[in-house]
Design an enzyme around this catalytic site. Structure first.
Site, short mmCIF file in Angstrom:
data_model
loop_
_atom_site.label_atom_id
_atom_site.label_comp_id
_atom_site.label_asym_id
_atom_site.label_seq_id
_atom_site.Cartn_x
_atom_site.Cartn_y
_atom_site.Cartn_z
CG ASP A 26 -1.82 1.17 1.12
OD1 ASP A 26 -2.11 1.51 0.42
OD2 ASP A 26 -1.83 1.62 2.36
CG ASP A 28 -1.48 7.55 0.46
OD1 ASP A 28 -0.74 8.61 0.54
OD2 ASP A 28 -2.25 7.44 -0.31
CB THR A 121 -2.42 3.17 -3.81
OG1 THR A 121 -2.75 4.17 -3.03
CG2 THR A 121 -2.25 3.38 -5.32
CB SER A 122 -7.39 3.37 -2.01
OG SER A 122 -7.68 2.16 -1.45
CE LYS A 153 -5.30 -1.33 -1.08
NZ LYS A 153 -4.25 -0.68 -0.64
CG ASP A 178 -1.71 2.16 6.53
OD1 ASP A 178 -2.12 3.32 6.85
OD2 ASP A 178 -2.00 1.99 5.23
#
Length: 236
Positions: A26, A28, A121-122, A153, A178
């Site tokens: 991921d 961020d 990543t989102s 996600k 995270d």
């Protein structure tokens, strides 16, 4: 003194060594700290579009902007959502004043063969590239952004797609996350998951197979066509 003893009993550490063929990171909260930007921008966005209690809005970290927007504005049509996405994306790309690389991230990425890792990543692709540039981190050869998948996600699609990019089965990959939503996505995809503390408490990361304090805890060695990871596991 008794309270300190109780805490020590609740949190334990353990040296761990594992092997994997690929790593799916991921961005961020794992590689980059962007929490300040995310929270400022979403509050500004909420105020701009008349979302009730905009000042106290708590961003569901690890969730795609389009999914947050549909939650906040369920009455919007696709054109309105697209316009709103452009606004929040531009806000976040510009707001990089306190963006920082998280401890251990740069060194770990530099030690990995480029074909052995990807970012999942989102964030949108444009935002991902903007944040990596602002942070001075390398752009991976392989990446999955939030606008490259049908379902974000905690759906398993992003991490299944990430494994495919590496030419690997999900079970041959370790996801580094995270946020609970990302951990859930990795587990659902069939990957092993390494949780990283920072944005969430240990108790919120328990679905991960292992938890570390930061990427500084991880040492990596290339072994044949795979990787050996050594780290100090934090557990409750």
């Amino acid at each position: 003194m008794e309270a300190e003893t109780d805490l020590a009993e609740e949190i334990c550490v353990e040296a761990v060594s594992i092997e994997t063929k690929g790593l799916l990171f991921d961005m961020d909260g794992v590689l980059i700290s962007s929490t300040g930007s995310v929270e400022r921008c979403w509050k500004r966005w909420c105020m701009q579009y008349g979302v009730p209690n905009a000042e106290s809005f708590e961003v569901p970290h690890g969730t795609r902007a389009v999914d947050i927007m549909r939650m906040l504005k369920p009455e919007w049509d696709e054109a309105q959502v697209a316009d709103g996405l452009r606004v929040i994306e531009e806000m976040e790309i510009v707001d990089t004043g306190d963006l920082t690389v998280l401890p251990g991230a740069k060194l770990l990425l530099e030690r990995l063969p480029p074909e052995r890792w990807a970012i999942v990543t989102s964030a949108t692709r444009r935002l991902l590239l903007g944040r990596l540039a602002a942070a001075g981190l390398p752009v991976p050869e392989r990446l999955i952004s939030g606008d490259m998948v049908e379902q974000g996600k905690p759906d398993p699609e992003p991490y299944r797609r990430g494994a495919e990019l590496l030419g690997l089965a999900p079970e041959d990959c370790v996801v580094v996350e995270d946020a609970p939503s990302g951990i859930g996505a990795g587990v659902a995809a069939g990957c092993r998951v390494l949780g990283v503390m920072g944005t969430h408490e240990v108790s919120e990361l328990r679905a991960a197979m292992w938890i570390v304090g930061s990427l500084e805890e991880i040492a990596v060695t290339v072994v044949g066509d795979g990787l050996e990871l050594r780290f100090t596991r934090v557990g409750a």
